[in-house]
Motif scaffolding. Structure first.
Motif, PDB file in Angstrom:
ATOM      1  N   PHE A  77      51.368 -31.787 -88.871  1.00  0.00           N
ATOM      2  CA  PHE A  77      51.757 -32.887 -87.976  1.00  0.00           C
ATOM      3  C   PHE A  77      51.926 -32.370 -86.546  1.00  0.00           C
ATOM      4  CE2 PHE A  77      55.431 -34.933 -85.845  1.00  0.00           C
ATOM      5  CZ  PHE A  77      54.865 -36.178 -85.605  1.00  0.00           C
ATOM      6  N   VAL A  78      52.606 -31.220 -86.417  1.00  0.00           N
ATOM      7  CA  VAL A  78      52.821 -30.642 -85.092  1.00  0.00           C
ATOM      8  C   VAL A  78      51.472 -30.341 -84.417  1.00  0.00           C
ATOM      9  CG1 VAL A  78      53.687 -28.595 -83.875  1.00  0.00           C
ATOM     10  CG2 VAL A  78      55.105 -29.704 -85.611  1.00  0.00           C
ATOM     11  N   LEU A  79      50.559 -29.729 -85.172  1.00  0.00           N
ATOM     12  CA  LEU A  79      49.245 -29.388 -84.604  1.00  0.00           C
ATOM     13  C   LEU A  79      48.503 -30.646 -84.172  1.00  0.00           C
ATOM     14  CD1 LEU A  79      48.048 -26.511 -86.987  1.00  0.00           C
ATOM     15  CD2 LEU A  79      49.354 -26.371 -84.865  1.00  0.00           C
ATOM     16  N   ASP A  80      48.559 -31.677 -84.989  1.00  0.00           N
ATOM     17  CA  ASP A  80      47.884 -32.932 -84.635  1.00  0.00           C
ATOM     18  C   ASP A  80      48.492 -33.553 -83.368  1.00  0.00           C
ATOM     19  OD1 ASP A  80      46.163 -32.636 -86.725  1.00  0.00           O
ATOM     20  OD2 ASP A  80      47.174 -34.067 -88.066  1.00  0.00           O
ATOM     21  N   GLN A  81      49.812 -33.433 -83.244  1.00  0.00           N
ATOM     22  CA  GLN A  81      50.470 -33.992 -82.055  1.00  0.00           C
ATOM     23  C   GLN A  81      50.091 -33.204 -80.803  1.00  0.00           C
ATOM     24  OE1 GLN A  81      52.574 -36.907 -82.006  1.00  0.00           O
ATOM     25  NE2 GLN A  81      51.419 -37.004 -83.905  1.00  0.00           N
ATOM     26  N   VAL A  82      50.014 -31.861 -80.956  1.00  0.00           N
ATOM     27  CA  VAL A  82      49.618 -31.036 -79.805  1.00  0.00           C
ATOM     28  C   VAL A  82      48.211 -31.437 -79.356  1.00  0.00           C
ATOM     29  CG1 VAL A  82      49.007 -28.684 -79.075  1.00  0.00           C
ATOM     30  CG2 VAL A  82      51.132 -29.084 -80.339  1.00  0.00           C
ATOM     31  N   LYS A  83      47.309 -31.613 -80.332  1.00  0.00           N
ATOM     32  CA  LYS A  83      45.938 -32.028 -79.995  1.00  0.00           C
ATOM     33  C   LYS A  83      45.930 -33.375 -79.274  1.00  0.00           C
ATOM     34  CE  LYS A  83      43.774 -29.466 -83.623  1.00  0.00           C
ATOM     35  NZ  LYS A  83      43.484 -29.487 -85.059  1.00  0.00           N
ATOM     36  N   ALA A  84      46.726 -34.300 -79.785  1.00  0.00           N
ATOM     37  CA  ALA A  84      46.738 -35.647 -79.195  1.00  0.00           C
ATOM     38  C   ALA A  84      47.274 -35.635 -77.764  1.00  0.00           C
ATOM     39  CB  ALA A  84      47.575 -36.588 -80.072  1.00  0.00           C
ATOM     40  N   GLN A  85      48.214 -34.716 -77.499  1.00  0.00           N
ATOM     41  CA  GLN A  85      48.833 -34.681 -76.170  1.00  0.00           C
ATOM     42  C   GLN A  85      48.112 -33.725 -75.213  1.00  0.00           C
ATOM     43  OE1 GLN A  85      53.181 -34.093 -76.440  1.00  0.00           O
ATOM     44  NE2 GLN A  85      53.131 -35.084 -78.431  1.00  0.00           N
ATOM     45  N   ALA A  86      47.130 -32.961 -75.732  1.00  0.00           N
ATOM     46  CA  ALA A  86      46.481 -31.912 -74.927  1.00  0.00           C
ATOM     47  C   ALA A  86      45.834 -32.434 -73.635  1.00  0.00           C
ATOM     48  CB  ALA A  86      45.468 -31.161 -75.768  1.00  0.00           C
ATOM     49  N   PRO A  87      45.185 -33.606 -73.660  1.00  0.00           N
ATOM     50  CA  PRO A  87      44.550 -34.084 -72.422  1.00  0.00           C
ATOM     51  C   PRO A  87      45.530 -34.192 -71.255  1.00  0.00           C
ATOM     52  CG  PRO A  87      43.800 -35.387 -74.289  1.00  0.00           C
ATOM     53  CD  PRO A  87      44.885 -34.491 -74.802  1.00  0.00           C
ATOM     54  N   GLN A  88      46.809 -34.465 -71.543  1.00  0.00           N
ATOM     55  CA  GLN A  88      47.815 -34.544 -70.473  1.00  0.00           C
ATOM     56  C   GLN A  88      48.336 -33.153 -70.073  1.00  0.00           C
ATOM     57  OE1 GLN A  88      48.628 -37.129 -73.248  1.00  0.00           O
ATOM     58  NE2 GLN A  88      46.936 -38.015 -72.087  1.00  0.00           N
ATOM     59  N   HIS A  89      47.903 -32.112 -70.789  1.00  0.00           N
ATOM     60  CA  HIS A  89      48.410 -30.756 -70.529  1.00  0.00           C
ATOM     61  C   HIS A  89      47.258 -29.748 -70.499  1.00  0.00           C
ATOM     62  CE1 HIS A  89      52.637 -31.946 -71.153  1.00  0.00           C
ATOM     63  NE2 HIS A  89      52.160 -32.749 -72.089  1.00  0.00           N
ATOM     64  N   PRO A  90      46.427 -29.794 -69.455  1.00  0.00           N
ATOM     65  CA  PRO A  90      45.271 -28.872 -69.399  1.00  0.00           C
ATOM     66  C   PRO A  90      45.690 -27.402 -69.480  1.00  0.00           C
ATOM     67  CG  PRO A  90      45.632 -30.018 -67.293  1.00  0.00           C
ATOM     68  CD  PRO A  90      46.491 -30.689 -68.302  1.00  0.00           C
ATOM     69  N   GLU A  91      46.935 -27.093 -69.059  1.00  0.00           N
ATOM     70  CA  GLU A  91      47.394 -25.696 -69.082  1.00  0.00           C
ATOM     71  C   GLU A  91      47.537 -25.156 -70.508  1.00  0.00           C
ATOM     72  OE1 GLU A  91      49.154 -28.298 -68.465  1.00  0.00           O
ATOM     73  OE2 GLU A  91      51.187 -28.131 -69.274  1.00  0.00           O
ATOM     74  N   TRP A  92      47.625 -26.042 -71.495  1.00  0.00           N
ATOM     75  CA  TRP A  92      47.788 -25.592 -72.872  1.00  0.00           C
ATOM     76  C   TRP A  92      46.576 -24.792 -73.373  1.00  0.00           C
ATOM     77  CZ3 TRP A  92      50.226 -30.376 -75.882  1.00  0.00           C
ATOM     78  CH2 TRP A  92      51.549 -30.529 -75.448  1.00  0.00           C
ATOM     79  N   LYS A  93      45.414 -25.087 -72.792  1.00  0.00           N
ATOM     80  CA  LYS A  93      44.184 -24.400 -73.249  1.00  0.00           C
ATOM     81  C   LYS A  93      44.283 -22.891 -73.112  1.00  0.00           C
ATOM     82  CE  LYS A  93      40.887 -28.057 -72.249  1.00  0.00           C
ATOM     83  NZ  LYS A  93      40.008 -28.515 -71.188  1.00  0.00           N
ATOM     84  N   THR A  94      45.099 -22.440 -72.151  1.00  0.00           N
ATOM     85  CA  THR A  94      45.165 -20.999 -71.881  1.00  0.00           C
ATOM     86  C   THR A  94      46.561 -20.415 -72.120  1.00  0.00           C
ATOM     87  OG1 THR A  94      45.530 -21.597 -69.556  1.00  0.00           O
ATOM     88  CG2 THR A  94      43.287 -21.000 -70.187  1.00  0.00           C
TER      89      THR A  94
END
Lengths: 325, 325
Positions: A77-94
């Motif tokens: 669930f946590v991983l799915d939520q991170v994926k869903a919110q990733a577009p608002q957090h481009p810094e997460w990619k790195t």
């Protein structure tokens, strides 16, 4: 005449089946222990009688009521939520641990340690209202699927344990879930899946903050932990929420040991049990060396004290509800 | 013929009395509001219908279910405990806040501030097992008496509220106590006095620690506060323990305001109410300027939003159970 006898025989078999409260449990010592305990608990004036208001049964969730491999389902669930919110957090990619989370890299996540997990939990379980969080979990629970079984996670609950919950409730027991997982996470689907209402789900929980938003009161989820309901935290959670010692407890790992000890220390009749994952073909097989759901010290104590131990492969006819028995 | 008519009349009066679920409440607007709400809540297909699993009713304790003057009754318990333990602590005779506590000097105690109260709580509510604490409270509750009424404290509960709890339960409501007082303190006698089981008492609570003593598990009460269940802490406690919004709530002071707001914010039918202490002859009369149970902001909000306000003097035929009506 012959047809009549066949009909009679069929009827008697049907009646026997109807009488069996635990049809997915193979006949044997474990099933017998459970049925004997419940029968005595409800037989007034007998030695094992338990007054209705003392019939409190507690169950661990991960690995006891539903599966927990290759990792606790809440992590998916946590991983799915991170994926869903990733577009608002481009810094997460790195940035770790988000980078590993987005890649589904469980080993990379493990390397980020407790602090990494805490960061992910704060990002996905806090900063929103309790209502919003419940909506997200419900949506996830009704659609997400396990990576290898491809079943919905809520279909990976154990049919024999569903029957046990039902059997206990039919006999006047109040069934509680006492989970190391998130209280709000489990509450969002426990009623529909287990028939356990929110007030009977005790779990790990964050602080909450009461606020008025446009004049409407809301409860905001905070990142700070209020109760870690695992290990010695389980009897603490039980005392806080229930205020009475349970008479029936089931777990599957060392995180349940203190809950079982607490239940076993009662004066009157009680039953404490462990689910031992022994079925590599139908489910998973693991115990002393497992990263998730490690069963080591609690297993030794079960052997020393004669606690009930379920051998999943031997004792269960069926694992999941949708499986053919 | 005349005798028959008299008998008929007596019988009809008896029948009416038997039908009245709230005999200690005077007929009037407040009683009518409560009865109308409950009747609609249990009338299927009506506009005010509430499904049985949503029938959650919450009650403040101090000043709502029992009296709270000249000071919260739990303070008398604390003072009695300090006196009982004083022989083991000769230094208390000369050290505040213990000196004031031993002298029964409430003003001196007030001067010691929050820190003083915290010290007394730590000395009397912590450092012992949950079982030992429950034993001490039970012993106190069954013997201690109020300094001016000379009644047992547990006899200073409100007969009309006992009837209301009963009436709600008879109509499928689950009745909870949500108290700013100590959760363990109220749980020790709530079942016997209110018919409310421990798992339905939510209150302020300290941390607990699981320990093994001679191989036997115990829970030790710690001095550190885990939840201050007052003001905004009340909706937090409700969400933690129940996980659903109540549909019925009663309080009497500003400490209940957020609990009432939380209940009033529900989508469906709900009733929120305040007990206003207006009866200086039979109980006490206080509101905006009271040190204990101050009713100021919540009263304004009740007036603005049309919440139910009980006028104790006008609406209650009887105050305590042992009183002649």
């Amino acid at each position: 005449m012959c047809i009549l006898l066949v009909l009679l025989w069929l009827c008697s078999q049907a009646c026997l089946a109807a009488q069996d409260p635990l049809p997915s449990w193979n006949d044997g010592q474990v099933k017998q222990q459970i049925v004997t305990f419940v029968t005595k608990a409800t037989t007034e004036a007998g030695s094992g009688y338990i007054a209705p208001d003392r019939r409190i049964a507690v169950f661990d969730n991960d690995g006891t009521l539903w599966a927990e491999q290759p990792i606790y389902f809440q992590v998916f669930f946590v991983l799915d939520q991170v994926k869903a919110q990733a577009p608002q957090h481009p810094e997460w990619k790195t940035t770790e641990p988000f980078k590993s989370a987005l890649a589904g890299d469980l080993k990379g996540l493990a390397a980020s340690g407790e602090q990494g997990v805490a960061q992910l939990m704060a990002a996905t379980h806090a900063g929103m209202t309790t209502d919003e969080f419940a909506r997200r979990v419900s949506l996830w629970a009704s659609s997400a699927r396990h990576p290898t079984t491809h079943r919905m996670f809520t279909e990976m609950v154990y049919q024999p344990m569903l029957e046990l919950l039902h059997y206990l409730r039919d006999n006047g027991f109040k069934t509680y879930i006492v989970t190391g997982g998130g209280q709000d996470f489990v509450r969002a689907w426990a009623q529909a899946v287990y028939g356990v209402p929110p007030e009977q789900v005790i779990g790990s929980e964050g602080e909450l903050k009461f606020e008025l938003r446009d004049g409407q009161p809301v409860l905001m989820k905070q990142a700070k932990v209020a109760l870690l309901d695992d290990g010695p935290g389980k009897p603490v959670g039980i005392e806080r929420f229930i205020g009475r010692k349970p008479v029936f407890a089931f777990g599957n790992s060392d995180g349940d040991q203190q809950m079982l000890e607490w239940t076993a220390s009662g004066d009157g009749a009680h039953l404490v049990g462990l689910v031992h994952h022994t079925d590599a073909a139908r489910e998973w097989s693991y115990d002393r060396d497992s990263r998730v759901g490690k069963l080591d010290k609690a297993w030794d104590e079960a052997a020393a004290k004669g606690w009930t131990v379920v051998d999943m492969k031997q004792d269960w006819k069926q694992i999941y509800p949708s499986e053919k028995p």
